[in-house]
Motif scaffolding. Structure first.
Motif, PDB file in Angstrom:
ATOM      1  N   GLY A  32      60.988 122.043 -55.343  1.00 25.65           N
ATOM      2  CA  GLY A  32      59.436 121.735 -54.598  1.00 25.65           C
ATOM      3  C   GLY A  32      58.967 122.407 -54.625  1.00 25.65           C
ATOM      4  O   GLY A  32      59.390 123.954 -55.289  1.00 25.65           O
ATOM      5  N   SER A  33      57.913 122.405 -54.317  1.00 28.10           N
ATOM      6  CA  SER A  33      56.618 122.873 -54.381  1.00 28.10           C
ATOM      7  C   SER A  33      56.873 124.378 -53.620  1.00 28.10           C
ATOM      8  O   SER A  33      56.189 125.659 -53.892  1.00 28.10           O
ATOM      9  N   PRO A  45      49.740 125.782 -52.952  1.00 27.56           N
ATOM     10  CA  PRO A  45      50.726 124.245 -52.875  1.00 27.56           C
ATOM     11  C   PRO A  45      50.192 123.606 -53.516  1.00 27.56           C
ATOM     12  O   PRO A  45      50.890 122.520 -54.270  1.00 27.56           O
ATOM     13  N   ARG A  49      51.439 121.619 -56.775  1.00 26.48           N
ATOM     14  CA  ARG A  49      51.194 119.906 -56.621  1.00 26.48           C
ATOM     15  C   ARG A  49      50.856 119.149 -57.337  1.00 26.48           C
ATOM     16  O   ARG A  49      51.539 118.143 -58.352  1.00 26.48           O
ATOM     17  N   SER A  50      49.747 119.423 -58.680  1.00 28.25           N
ATOM     18  CA  SER A  50      48.897 119.062 -58.960  1.00 28.25           C
ATOM     19  C   SER A  50      49.879 119.314 -60.674  1.00 28.25           C
ATOM     20  O   SER A  50      49.163 118.127 -61.239  1.00 28.25           O
ATOM     21  N   LEU A  52      52.922 120.045 -61.182  1.00 31.78           N
ATOM     22  CA  LEU A  52      54.319 118.615 -61.026  1.00 31.78           C
ATOM     23  C   LEU A  52      54.274 117.188 -61.157  1.00 31.78           C
ATOM     24  O   LEU A  52      54.713 116.871 -62.089  1.00 31.78           O
ATOM     25  N   HIS A  53      52.426 117.134 -61.052  1.00 30.91           N
ATOM     26  CA  HIS A  53      52.129 116.128 -60.974  1.00 30.91           C
ATOM     27  C   HIS A  53      51.734 115.206 -62.584  1.00 30.91           C
ATOM     28  O   HIS A  53      52.496 114.207 -62.883  1.00 30.91           O
ATOM     29  N   ALA A  68      61.086 115.286 -52.273  1.00 28.94           N
ATOM     30  CA  ALA A  68      59.455 115.182 -52.921  1.00 28.94           C
ATOM     31  C   ALA A  68      59.884 116.713 -53.844  1.00 28.94           C
ATOM     32  O   ALA A  68      59.036 116.724 -53.799  1.00 28.94           O
ATOM     33  N   ARG A  70      60.935 117.484 -57.680  1.00 30.88           N
ATOM     34  CA  ARG A  70      60.607 117.261 -58.759  1.00 30.88           C
ATOM     35  C   ARG A  70      62.612 117.886 -59.149  1.00 30.88           C
ATOM     36  O   ARG A  70      62.625 119.113 -59.465  1.00 30.88           O
TER      37      ARG A  70
END
Length: 346
Positions: A32-33, A45, A49-50, A52-53, A68, A70
Motif C-alpha cells: 500500500g501507499s 500519499p 496513489r496517483s 500506483l493508479h 487497498a 497493489r
C-alpha cells in the motif's frame, strides 16, 4: 495490452514499481501507499496513489478487492524480471550444499533425484528435473534366482548405475539356464543401449544363429520384455518438495495451490513445458498466464538446460512455485545447479 518498455516509465514510476514488486516478492502481500511512504518515497500519499493508479492502468499492477494495496501482474513481473532485477549469485554455502549433494557416490539416477531435492530445499518451492531422454549405455545383466518361478534381473549401466527387476520364470526351468541366458544377454549389452542390444539378440534368435536352448531363449525374451516395458513407462520427470507449496500463504489462496498440485500431477504436460527450455542459452522464466499449464494456478517456473561433457543438452532442471518466487536469488541458483549436474553426465 502490451507491456510498455521500462524506459517509458518516469523515474518515480520506476522507483515505486520496483518497491511494490520487491515488497510483494518478499511478503506475498499487496503493498500500500503507506508502506511505500515508509520505505522512503519522497512523495505525498496522494502522489503515490496517483502513480500506483497509473501503473495499474498500464497493466503492471493490480489491486485485489480485499486490499487497498497493489501487487504486480504477470506483465509487471515480466517487466521487472527482464528490465529491473538485480540477480544475486549463490552464496558459498549454497554452492557447497549443491555440489556436496550432487557429488555423493552412486548412479546418475541418484544425482538427478538429489538435484530436485536440493532445489526444493533451497527455493522453498517444488524442485523438478527432466531426466535425460537418451538411453544409457549398458554393461552387464545377471539373472539371480529368488524363489521357485521368480528371478531377479540385475542390470548394470556403463555409468555404474544398478537397477533391479523381478522376472517370472517358466515352470521346469533346466539347471544352468539362468546363467546361460545371463551370459548371452551380457555379451550383447556392452556399449549398447537396451534397444540396440534387444534388436541384435532378437535378430540372432530369429535367424537361428545362437546356441541357446528353448528355455534360455524364453528367458532372454522375458528379460527383454520386463526391461522394455519399464523403459516405456519410466517417468521423464522427477518432482520433489510439493509440500513446500503448502506454506502459510497458501491458506489464504487454497484453491490456487490445489490447482498447482493438480498441474504437477500432469507430469507429461510439465515435461512438455520444461522441454521449451531445452534449447535456451540461459535460464528461462515462465510467469503465470504466459504458459497455459500454470495459467489457472498463477504459478511460475524457472528452468535451465543441463548439458553433458560434450556440450549436448540432455535435460532441464528448475523450480515451480507461486509467482512471488525470489527470482533474483533463484535464477542464478538454478543455473549453477544445471552446470553442476552437467559435470556428472557422461
Amino acid at each position: 495490452m502490451s507491456t510498455p518498455p521500462i524506459t517509458e516509465l518516469t523515474s518515480r514510476a520506476r522507483d515505486i514499481f520496483r518497491l511494490v514488486v520487491e515488497g510483494y516478492l518478499t511478503s506475498g502481500s499487496p503493498v500500500g501507499s503507506k508502506t511505500l511512504a515508509g520505505a522512503g518515497v519522497n512523495l505525498s500519499p496522494a502522489s503515490i496513489r496517483s502513480v500506483l493508479h497509473e501503473l495499474e492502468m498500464l497493466g503492471l499492477l493490480a489491486a485485489p478487492h480485499t486490499s487497498a494495496g497493489r501487487m504486480p501482474t504477470d506483465q509487471g513481473l515480466r517487466l521487472f524480471v527482464d528490465g529491473m532485477m538485480q540477480v544475486a549469485e549463490p552464496t558459498p554455502e549454497e554452492r557447497a550444499a549443491i555440489e556436496s549433494r550432487l557429488g555423493q557416490p552412486g548412479p546418475i539416477e541418484a544425482a538427478l533425484t538429489a538435484t530436485s531435492a536440493i532445489l526444493s530445499e533451497l527455493s522453498a518451492a517444488a524442485g523438478v528435473v527432466m531426466v535425460p531422454r537418451r538411453e544409457p549405455r549398458l554393461q552387464h545383466l545377471q539373472l539371480v534366482p529368488l524363489a521357485p518361478g521368480r528371478a531377479l534381473a540385475v542390470l548394470v549401466g556403463a555409468d555404474g548405475g544398478v537397477e533391479n527387476r523381478v522376472v517370472e520364470l517358466p515352470i521346469g526351468l533346466a539347471p544352468g539356464a539362468l546363467e546361460q541366458a545371463s551370459n548371452y544377454i551380457s555379451a550383447h549389452l556392452a556399449g549398447r543401449t537396451l534397444a540396440e542390444a534387444a534388436r541384435a539378440m532378437r535378430a540372432e534368435i530369429a535367424a537361428g544363429q545362437t546356441a541357446l536352448d528353448a528355455a534360455s531363449r524364453d528367458l532372454v525374451e522375458r528379460g527383454l520384455a520386463v526391461w522394455s516395458e519399464d523403459a516405456a513407462q519410466r517417468p521423464v520427470l522427477i518432482v520433489r518438495g510439493q509440500a513446500n507449496l503448502l506454506d502459510e500463504g497458501a491458506l489464504t489462496d487454497i484453491e490456487r495451490v490445489r490447482q498447482l498440485l493438480d498441474d504437477l500431477e500432469n507430469r507429461q504436460s510439465v515435461a512438455d513445458l520444461l522441454d521449451a527450455a531445452r534449447e535456451a542459452e540461459a535460464t528461462r522464466i515462465f510467469i503465470g498466464s504466459e504458459n497455459r499449464l500454470f495459467s489457472l494456478s498463477g504459478s511460475a517456473v524457472i528452468a535451465s538446460p543441463y548439458r553433458d561433457r560434450d556440450g549436448r543438452v540432455v535435460g532441464v532442471v528448475g523450480v515451480i512455485g507461486p509467482t512471488r518466487l525470489n527470482y533474483a536469488r533463484l535464477v542464478p541458483m538454478v543455473d549453477f545447479t544445471a552446470q553442476s549436474l552437467g559435470k556428472l553426465i557422461r
